[in-house]
Scaffold this motif. Structure first.
Motif, PDB file in Angstrom:
ATOM      1  N   GLY A  36       0.800  -1.221   0.000  1.00 47.17           N
ATOM      2  CA  GLY A  36       0.000   0.000   0.000  1.00 47.17           C
ATOM      3  C   GLY A  36       0.829   1.266   0.000  1.00 47.17           C
ATOM      4  N   ASP A  37       2.086   1.185   0.435  1.00 44.56           N
ATOM      5  CA  ASP A  37       2.975   2.349   0.446  1.00 44.56           C
ATOM      6  C   ASP A  37       4.371   1.887   0.063  1.00 44.56           C
ATOM      7  OD1 ASP A  37       4.307   4.710   0.808  1.00 44.56           O
ATOM      8  OD2 ASP A  37       3.652   5.039   2.887  1.00 44.56           O
ATOM      9  N   PRO A  38       4.595   1.572  -1.214  1.00 44.07           N
ATOM     10  CA  PRO A  38       5.865   0.970  -1.635  1.00 44.07           C
ATOM     11  C   PRO A  38       7.088   1.855  -1.415  1.00 44.07           C
ATOM     12  CG  PRO A  38       4.510   1.557  -3.536  1.00 44.07           C
ATOM     13  CD  PRO A  38       3.639   1.710  -2.333  1.00 44.07           C
ATOM     14  N   ALA A  39       6.920   3.167  -1.525  1.00 41.87           N
ATOM     15  CA  ALA A  39       8.072   4.053  -1.322  1.00 41.87           C
ATOM     16  C   ALA A  39       8.564   3.978   0.121  1.00 41.87           C
ATOM     17  CB  ALA A  39       7.692   5.488  -1.680  1.00 41.87           C
ATOM     18  N   GLN A  40       7.629   4.044   1.063  1.00 40.81           N
ATOM     19  CA  GLN A  40       7.992   3.920   2.465  1.00 40.81           C
ATOM     20  C   GLN A  40       8.527   2.524   2.767  1.00 40.81           C
ATOM     21  OE1 GLN A  40       8.077   6.374   4.635  1.00 40.81           O
ATOM     22  NE2 GLN A  40       8.795   5.059   6.291  1.00 40.81           N
ATOM     23  N   ALA A  41       7.939   1.523   2.129  1.00 41.00           N
ATOM     24  CA  ALA A  41       8.399   0.149   2.316  1.00 41.00           C
ATOM     25  C   ALA A  41       9.829  -0.021   1.823  1.00 41.00           C
ATOM     26  CB  ALA A  41       7.473  -0.818   1.580  1.00 41.00           C
ATOM     27  N   ALA A  42      10.156   0.631   0.707  1.00 41.52           N
ATOM     28  CA  ALA A  42      11.513   0.546   0.168  1.00 41.52           C
ATOM     29  C   ALA A  42      12.519   1.153   1.139  1.00 41.52           C
ATOM     30  CB  ALA A  42      11.581   1.249  -1.180  1.00 41.52           C
ATOM     31  N   ALA A  43      12.148   2.277   1.729  1.00 44.79           N
ATOM     32  CA  ALA A  43      13.045   2.915   2.702  1.00 44.79           C
ATOM     33  C   ALA A  43      13.240   2.022   3.922  1.00 44.79           C
ATOM     34  CB  ALA A  43      12.474   4.267   3.115  1.00 44.79           C
ATOM     35  N   LEU A  44      12.144   1.437   4.399  1.00 41.72           N
ATOM     36  CA  LEU A  44      12.224   0.567   5.574  1.00 41.72           C
ATOM     37  C   LEU A  44      13.022  -0.701   5.269  1.00 41.72           C
ATOM     38  CD1 LEU A  44      11.423  -0.120   8.467  1.00 41.72           C
ATOM     39  CD2 LEU A  44       9.270  -1.044   7.577  1.00 41.72           C
ATOM     40  N   ALA A  45      12.773  -1.295   4.104  1.00 39.58           N
ATOM     41  CA  ALA A  45      13.490  -2.514   3.730  1.00 39.58           C
ATOM     42  C   ALA A  45      14.985  -2.249   3.578  1.00 39.58           C
ATOM     43  CB  ALA A  45      12.917  -3.076   2.430  1.00 39.58           C
ATOM     44  N   THR A  46      15.320  -1.136   2.961  1.00 38.73           N
ATOM     45  CA  THR A  46      16.732  -0.781   2.781  1.00 38.73           C
ATOM     46  C   THR A  46      17.401  -0.547   4.125  1.00 38.73           C
ATOM     47  OG1 THR A  46      16.299   0.183   0.600  1.00 38.73           O
ATOM     48  CG2 THR A  46      18.306   0.884   1.749  1.00 38.73           C
ATOM     49  N   GLN A  47      16.699   0.134   5.016  1.00 41.76           N
ATOM     50  CA  GLN A  47      17.260   0.440   6.329  1.00 41.76           C
ATOM     51  C   GLN A  47      17.420  -0.803   7.196  1.00 41.76           C
ATOM     52  OE1 GLN A  47      14.925   3.208   8.586  1.00 41.76           O
ATOM     53  NE2 GLN A  47      16.352   3.272  10.301  1.00 41.76           N
ATOM     54  N   SER A  48      16.419  -1.680   7.173  1.00 46.61           N
ATOM     55  CA  SER A  48      16.422  -2.821   8.091  1.00 46.61           C
ATOM     56  C   SER A  48      17.080  -4.070   7.521  1.00 46.61           C
ATOM     57  CB  SER A  48      14.987  -3.159   8.509  1.00 46.61           C
ATOM     58  OG  SER A  48      14.194  -3.468   7.374  1.00 46.61           O
ATOM     59  N   LEU A  49      17.011  -4.248   6.191  1.00 44.97           N
ATOM     60  CA  LEU A  49      17.506  -5.486   5.582  1.00 44.97           C
ATOM     61  C   LEU A  49      18.583  -5.258   4.531  1.00 44.97           C
ATOM     62  CD1 LEU A  49      14.067  -7.294   5.101  1.00 44.97           C
ATOM     63  CD2 LEU A  49      15.763  -7.738   6.886  1.00 44.97           C
ATOM     64  N   GLY A  50      18.944  -4.012   4.311  1.00 43.42           N
ATOM     65  CA  GLY A  50      19.931  -3.707   3.280  1.00 43.42           C
ATOM     66  C   GLY A  50      21.268  -4.388   3.498  1.00 43.42           C
ATOM     67  N   PHE A  51      21.641  -4.590   4.767  1.00 46.29           N
ATOM     68  CA  PHE A  51      22.925  -5.231   5.064  1.00 46.29           C
ATOM     69  C   PHE A  51      22.948  -6.711   4.667  1.00 46.29           C
ATOM     70  CE2 PHE A  51      20.304  -6.256   8.651  1.00 46.29           C
ATOM     71  CZ  PHE A  51      20.753  -7.487   9.103  1.00 46.29           C
ATOM     72  N   LEU A  52      21.770  -7.280   4.390  1.00 46.38           N
ATOM     73  CA  LEU A  52      21.687  -8.700   4.028  1.00 46.38           C
ATOM     74  C   LEU A  52      21.750  -8.930   2.529  1.00 46.38           C
ATOM     75  CD1 LEU A  52      18.851  -9.874   6.457  1.00 46.38           C
ATOM     76  CD2 LEU A  52      21.313 -10.273   6.682  1.00 46.38           C
ATOM     77  N   THR A  53      21.865  -7.883   1.753  1.00 45.72           N
ATOM     78  CA  THR A  53      21.828  -8.027   0.304  1.00 45.72           C
ATOM     79  C   THR A  53      23.068  -7.419  -0.330  1.00 45.72           C
ATOM     80  OG1 THR A  53      20.537  -7.570  -1.698  1.00 45.72           O
ATOM     81  CG2 THR A  53      20.548  -5.876  -0.012  1.00 45.72           C
ATOM     82  N   ALA A  54      23.387  -7.900  -1.518  1.00 41.59           N
ATOM     83  CA  ALA A  54      24.595  -7.443  -2.196  1.00 41.59           C
ATOM     84  C   ALA A  54      24.528  -5.958  -2.525  1.00 41.59           C
ATOM     85  CB  ALA A  54      24.806  -8.264  -3.471  1.00 41.59           C
ATOM     86  N   GLY A  55      23.392  -5.508  -3.053  1.00 36.84           N
ATOM     87  CA  GLY A  55      23.282  -4.116  -3.451  1.00 36.84           C
ATOM     88  C   GLY A  55      23.036  -3.161  -2.301  1.00 36.84           C
ATOM     89  N   GLY A  56      22.384  -3.640  -1.256  1.00 36.86           N
ATOM     90  CA  GLY A  56      22.126  -2.802  -0.089  1.00 36.86           C
ATOM     91  C   GLY A  56      20.916  -1.898  -0.217  1.00 36.86           C
ATOM     92  N   VAL A  57      20.270  -1.897  -1.388  1.00 40.45           N
ATOM     93  CA  VAL A  57      19.116  -1.009  -1.615  1.00 40.45           C
ATOM     94  C   VAL A  57      17.998  -1.819  -2.274  1.00 40.45           C
ATOM     95  CG1 VAL A  57      18.273   1.040  -2.811  1.00 40.45           C
ATOM     96  CG2 VAL A  57      20.594   1.015  -1.877  1.00 40.45           C
TER      97      VAL A  57
END
Length: 208
Positions: free
Chosen positions: A22-43
């Motif tokens: 329902g709010d993908p932009a906010q979700a992207a920010a939250l996912a990047t902040q909380s799970l970015g360290f678990l992924t190669a790109g970080g974003v």
């Protein structure tokens, strides 16, 4: 309580996805902040974030499910352990590679794993695992136990294939809906059918 623990990870996955969708932009920010360290790109992009967040939540929820069962000194069923391994491996791959394909395969692998376990019990260990679980509470003819086993094997095989069809032919949003409502509805319908089958074959002296 066990039913709630079994159902909770799927429900949390669904709710998290819908809120994030329902709010993908906010979700992207939250996912990047909380799970970015678990992924190669970080974003994570807004398109990737809903399924990534839902996957992160279901991994945590499944871990908590197992820990609660252990804390309560309840037996953790083998398929719960299998589900935990699959959700960590396939969910971790979804987060790392930014791809929902891995988490979409998880239900199919679980269904097929359960079906193979039943077949392995029957043909390798010469045990009907359905009868092992239910035999203490009811008496059935041997042929009925065999039909019951094969029906569960067929159901798990069909559900695994159906999950892949929905995942491949429909949107991620539709697949998430199917994962909760479709799978649950089909399972309930199958269990009702099993109940009708048992009612016809149950023998006198059963506790059921």
């Amino acid at each position: 309580m066990k039913l709630l623990l079994d159902f909770l990870p799927v429900l949390l996955f669904f709710v998290t996805y819908k809120i994030a969708h329902g709010d993908p932009a906010q979700a992207a920010a939250l996912a990047t902040q909380s799970l970015g360290f678990l992924t190669a790109g970080g974003v994570f992009t807004p398109e990737q974030a809903p399924i990534v967040l839902a996957t992160g939540v279901v991994i945590i929820a499944t871990l908590i499910q197992v820990l609660v069962l252990m804390a309560l000194r309840r037996r953790v069923e083998p398929m719960v352990w299998v589900s935990l391994v699959l959700v960590v491996v396939m969910g971790g791959a979804t987060i790392w590679f930014h791809s929902d394909a891995f988490i979409k395969w998880k239900p199919t692998l679980l269904y097929w794993g359960m079906g193979l376990a039943l077949l392995g019990g029957r043909f390798i260990w010469k045990k009907n695992l359905v009868q092992t679980v239910m035999g203490a509470s009811m008496r059935l003819p041997e042929s009925a136990w065999t039909k019951l086993l094969l029906s569960w094997v067929g159901f798990f095989a069909a559900m695994g294939v159906l999950n892949l069809i929905v995942a491949a032919q429909f949107s991620t949003d539709a697949w998430v809906n199917f994962k909760l409502f479709g799978s649950l509805g089909l399972t309930l319908a199958f269990v009702v059918g099993q109940g009708l089958f048992l009612a016809r074959h149950i023998q006198p002296g059963s506790d059921a």
